[in-house]
Design an enzyme around this catalytic site. Structure first.
Site, PDB file in Angstrom:
ATOM      1  N   LYS A 129       0.852  -1.197   0.000  1.00  0.00           N
ATOM      2  CA  LYS A 129       0.000   0.000   0.000  1.00  0.00           C
ATOM      3  C   LYS A 129       0.885   1.243   0.000  1.00  0.00           C
ATOM      4  CE  LYS A 129      -3.987   0.097   2.326  1.00  0.00           C
ATOM      5  NZ  LYS A 129      -4.917  -0.099   3.479  1.00  0.00           N
TER       6      LYS A 129
HETATM    7  O1  G3P Z   1      -9.282   0.285   4.286  1.00  0.00           O
HETATM    8  C1  G3P Z   1      -9.107   1.541   4.862  1.00  0.00           C
HETATM    9  C2  G3P Z   1      -9.744   1.563   6.191  1.00  0.00           C
HETATM   10  O2  G3P Z   1      -9.026   0.790   7.099  1.00  0.00           O
HETATM   11  C3  G3P Z   1     -10.030   2.885   6.738  1.00  0.00           C
HETATM   12  O3  G3P Z   1     -11.207   2.746   7.423  1.00  0.00           O
HETATM   13  O4  G3P Z   1     -12.933   3.261   9.058  1.00  0.00           O
HETATM   14  O5  G3P Z   1     -10.550   4.047   9.409  1.00  0.00           O
HETATM   15  O6  G3P Z   1     -11.988   5.085   7.660  1.00  0.00           O
HETATM   16  P1  G3P Z   1     -11.693   3.854   8.452  1.00  0.00           P
END
Ligand code: G3P
Length: 214
Positions: free
Chosen positions: A83
């Protein structure tokens, strides 16, 4: 449609694997930190469990550092996808890694033109963060729809990973839009299986059959 699990929690991965719901895994530094243990051990365990793409994020912010880190991560397993953040330095790294045959997933995508740039740089995957856009009153799934249109217009092979998924509706929309992949937290996977009428129906079936014994 592929389901990736958005987690660094090994127990969650094991549970989802039992249901055949893990086509891959996405981690990030936040998810690894949440586990409160040596991230190298966590990564090793995930790689021993999951055959599909395991997405591991670089911490460097300069291209040279990202490339070095990506090369090291790629030695951990052939299923590793690196990533890389959506920055100018990141795009230099994506181009160099593409030429070396190391797969990349460009992360922290919040507008469709960023995904266009990432595809041109040679990314294998892009991760639009839909939940974080919804959080600031912008419809995240519209970005996914625009990316899908752009990729189809020009025949890009970069796959779209719908990320920052927060609820079943994100998954439903991703599926109806034909997104390649949704990366889903385990809690949302559980929500996807639930419906009150399923619970009521099951309870009634069991109760009615029990009445035969009386
Ligand atoms: O895949 C990206 C993810 O982990 C981010 O999620 O819920 O932290 O916005 P969030």
């Amino acid at each position: 449609m592929k389901f990736f699990l958005d987690t660094a929690n090994v127990e969650e991965i094991k549970k989802a694997l039992e249901m055949g719901l893990v086509d891959g895994v996405t981690t990030n530094p936040t998810l690894l930190a949440k586990e409160k243990r040596d991230p190298n051990l966590t990564i090793k365990e995930i790689l021993s469990l999951v055959r599909g793409p395991v997405n591991l994020e670089v911490l460097a912010i300069d291209a040279k550092g990202m490339i070095a880190e990506a090369k090291q991560l790629a030695t951990l397993g052939e299923q590793v996808v690196v990533k890389i953040p959506m920055t100018e330095e990141g795009m230099k790294a994506v181009r160099a890694l593409h030429e070396e045959g190391i797969r990349t997933n460009v992360t922290l995508i919040f507008q469709a033109v960023q995904a266009l740039i990432a595809a041109k740089a040679g990314a294998d995957y892009v991760s639009p963060f839909v939940g974080r856009l919804d959080d600031i009153s912008t419809v995240g799934m519209e970005v996914v729809s625009d990316i899908a249109t752009i990729y189809s217009n020009y025949g890009f092979e970069t796959e779209i990973i719908v990320a920052s998924v927060r609820n079943p509706l994100h998954v439903l929309e991703a599926a109806t839009m034909g997104a390649d992949i949704a990366t889903i937290p385990y809690a949302v996977i559980k929500q996807l299986m639930k419906h009150p009428l399923t619970d009521i129906g099951l309870e009634r079936f069991l109760k009615d059959y029990e009445s035969l014994k009386k």
